[in-house]
Scaffold this motif. Structure first.
Motif, PDB file in Angstrom:
ATOM      1  N   ILE A 176       0.879  -1.183   0.000  1.00 14.29           N
ATOM      2  CA  ILE A 176       0.000   0.000   0.000  1.00 14.29           C
ATOM      3  C   ILE A 176       0.908   1.222   0.000  1.00 14.29           C
ATOM      4  O   ILE A 176       1.701   1.408   0.930  1.00 14.29           O
TER       5      ILE A 176
ATOM      6  N   LYS B 127      -4.295  -0.633  -7.762  1.00 19.79           N
ATOM      7  CA  LYS B 127      -5.644  -0.080  -7.606  1.00 19.79           C
ATOM      8  C   LYS B 127      -5.501   1.283  -6.938  1.00 19.79           C
ATOM      9  O   LYS B 127      -4.829   1.410  -5.919  1.00 19.79           O
ATOM     10  N   THR B 128      -6.103   2.312  -7.513  1.00 23.80           N
ATOM     11  CA  THR B 128      -5.896   3.670  -7.005  1.00 23.80           C
ATOM     12  C   THR B 128      -7.094   4.176  -6.208  1.00 23.80           C
ATOM     13  O   THR B 128      -8.248   3.918  -6.557  1.00 23.80           O
ATOM     14  N   TYR B 129      -6.782   4.906  -5.134  1.00 20.25           N
ATOM     15  CA  TYR B 129      -7.803   5.540  -4.294  1.00 20.25           C
ATOM     16  C   TYR B 129      -7.411   6.991  -4.046  1.00 20.25           C
ATOM     17  O   TYR B 129      -6.557   7.275  -3.211  1.00 20.25           O
TER      18      TYR B 129
ATOM     19  N   THR C 281     -14.133   2.230  -0.089  1.00 26.54           N
ATOM     20  CA  THR C 281     -13.187   1.447  -0.891  1.00 26.54           C
ATOM     21  C   THR C 281     -13.836   0.210  -1.506  1.00 26.54           C
ATOM     22  O   THR C 281     -13.222  -0.468  -2.322  1.00 26.54           O
TER      23      THR C 281
ATOM     24  N   ASP D 234      -1.950  -4.482  -5.687  1.00 26.88           N
ATOM     25  CA  ASP D 234      -1.465  -3.529  -4.694  1.00 26.88           C
ATOM     26  C   ASP D 234      -2.347  -2.270  -4.699  1.00 26.88           C
ATOM     27  O   ASP D 234      -3.270  -2.163  -5.509  1.00 26.88           O
ATOM     28  N   VAL D 235      -2.043  -1.330  -3.816  1.00 25.84           N
ATOM     29  CA  VAL D 235      -2.903  -0.157  -3.628  1.00 25.84           C
ATOM     30  C   VAL D 235      -2.050   1.116  -3.661  1.00 25.84           C
ATOM     31  O   VAL D 235      -0.977   1.173  -3.057  1.00 25.84           O
TER      32      VAL D 235
ATOM     33  N   VAL E 209      -8.998  -0.239   3.314  1.00 22.27           N
ATOM     34  CA  VAL E 209      -8.413  -1.239   2.408  1.00 22.27           C
ATOM     35  C   VAL E 209      -8.078  -2.519   3.178  1.00 22.27           C
ATOM     36  O   VAL E 209      -8.232  -3.628   2.665  1.00 22.27           O
TER      37      VAL E 209
END
Length: 463
Positions: free
Chosen positions: A190, A249-251, A274, A226-227, A307
């Motif tokens: 992350i 994965k984008t946040y 999320t 992954d994040v 997450v």
């Protein structure tokens, strides 16, 4: 990009255990921790520091029977290394580092080295401002949720030493651009990028894009599972992302626009989502950390927690009862109705901007020290609207006078924490805030920002 980023992945040796000679440059917290781990893994270890080694680190190396030298770099003992672990404080331009690169000897960070020897999940937080606060808040949330978590990197105890002696399932790592410069295969499970603002540009050829490229190394090696968490409101982060397509994965998080997956602010409420049908909401008045910049920090930590599928109640409780770090907007005392705030960790202009932005009273601002080529222009509006006087604390205050002489009526020079606290106290009145937020490094008058903050706190308590 900094010079030693010419080191490519192909330069880096495959993971070795029990063979080769590891040389460590720098005998501080990270260097001694790396020495401990390297010895545990069976390497021949040598530690070299061009400065004076602190007694506690000298004692630690002697207790481990690890060879070391102080106040010199003996080339014959360094240039025969299989691999070198470099302190983040040593620039790539240092002659010994240049010689290592010329000989093709891999130079890596403690983070790179230690990451090989743990299967823990890595939560890596970087940014020009707020990374210590966000790292500590994230660690606080995870620990309160019962996770087996360590805290390391630019904060706390050495990552390598913890890998050698602990068995954590998660690590929260505060990672600086200097650390990222010497990371090659290490992967953040992350990754959090809070912001990119001008800082340490002397290490990056005075080019913001080079510094930004270093920060973006936080997402190198990430895969689809992954994040990556980032601030959608930060101009330089968005600019840097135009050239890089994250695989993770984008946040995003934002206080100005609604985001579908990530975090946003709607009036006075934070929303974090999320996954479908599992939204966390929390009023910003319930956050332990106040001020606009801390809404961003709380959002980033909250996304990490979501997450990891932690319970909403646990996240809310932790974000509501967190106590911030020493020397970062730390309330020292209220004397005669005047609040004294220690923000000595604000060693760049952006940090001081955040501090002033969070003030709700008139301010007597104590600032100054070693100027790193600061552009004080970004502070002008806040100084005009909130600051009634500036107390300079440093050997050379000319640039502060030049920047603000038209914005405040009083600018005073002082040369000790005692003098600064006393004059600020006399300039303030009931209901005001005296804010130490220097926007500069500390080493003209103090050992470091902690020493500056501690001397200020002691001076305030003597008033």
């Amino acid at each position: 990009m900094s010079t030693n980023q010419n080191n490519t992945l192909s330069n880096i040796q495959p993971e070795m255990e029990g063979q080769g000679r590891v040389v460590i440059l720098g005998a501080g917290e990270s260097g001694v921790g790396a020495a401990k781990l390297a010895q545990l893994k069976g390497f021949e270890v040598f530690v070299s520091d061009f400065g004076i080694i602190a007694d506690k680190y000298k004692s630690a190396l002697e207790a481990l029977n690890i060879s070391f030298e102080s106040q010199q770099h003996t080339e014959d003992l360094i240039l025969n290394a299989t691999e070198v672990i470099k302190s983040p404080g040593i620039p790539a331009t240092a002659p010994i580092v240049q010689k290592l690169v010329d000989k093709g000897i891999p130079v890596v960070s403690e983070i790179e080295f230690a990451g090989r020897y743990t299967n823990a999940r890595m939560i890596c937080i970087t940014g020009s401002n707020g990374k210590s606060t966000t790292s500590l808040l994230t660690y606080h949330i995870l620990k309160n949720a019962g996770l087996n978590v360590g805290l390391a990197g630019n904060i706390g105890h050495s990552f390598a030493a913890q890998v050698a002696t602990e068995n954590f399932d998660y690590y929260v790592l505060e990672i600086s651009s200097f650390m990222l410069d010497d990371v090659f295969r290490f992967k953040a499970d992350i990754a959090v990028l809070l912001n990119i603002t001008p800082d340490h540009l002397d290490r990056y050829d005075y080019k913001l894009e080079n510094y930004a490229a270093s920060k973006m190394r936080i997402i190198q090696n990430q895969k689809a599972n992954d994040v990556f968490i980032y601030c959608a409101d930060d101009e330089e982060s968005i600019k840097a992302l135009k050239n890089i397509q994250p695989l993770a994965k984008t946040y995003p998080f934002s206080i100005v626009e609604t985001v579908e997956n990530g975090a946003y602010l709607n009036e006075q409420t934070i929303h974090i989502l999320t996954e479908p049908n599992n939204e966390l909401t929390m009023s910003i008045s319930d956050l332990a950390l106040q001020g606009k910049h801390n809404i961003y920090n709380s959002m980033a930590s909250g996304i990490v927690a979501k997450v990891l599928e932690l319970r909403n109640d646990t996240i809310r409780e932790s974000m509501g009862n967190f106590k911030n770090i020493e020397h970062r907007l730390e309330h020292v005392a209220k004397i005669s109705g005047i609040d004294f705030i220690n923000d000595s960790k604000a060693t760049n202009v952006n940090s001081t901007w955040y501090a002033l932005e969070s003030m709700t009273t008139d301010v007597v601002l104590i600032m100054g020290g070693v100027d790193k080529g600061n552009d004080y222009g970004m502070l002008k509006d806040l100084v005009q609207s909130k600051v009634k006087a500036i107390v300079c604390l440093g050997k050379d205050n000319k640039r502060i006078h030049d920047a603000f002489e038209d914005d405040v009526e009083v600018i005073v020079n002082t040369f000790s924490a005692d003098e600064a606290a006393q004059i600020a106290f006399h300039l303030a009145k009931r209901g005001d805030t005296v804010l130490l937020s220097p926007a500069c490094a500390s080493f003209d008058l103090f050992k470091n920002y902690e020493d500056r903050g501690n001397q200020f706190k002691a001076a305030v308590r003597e008033l």
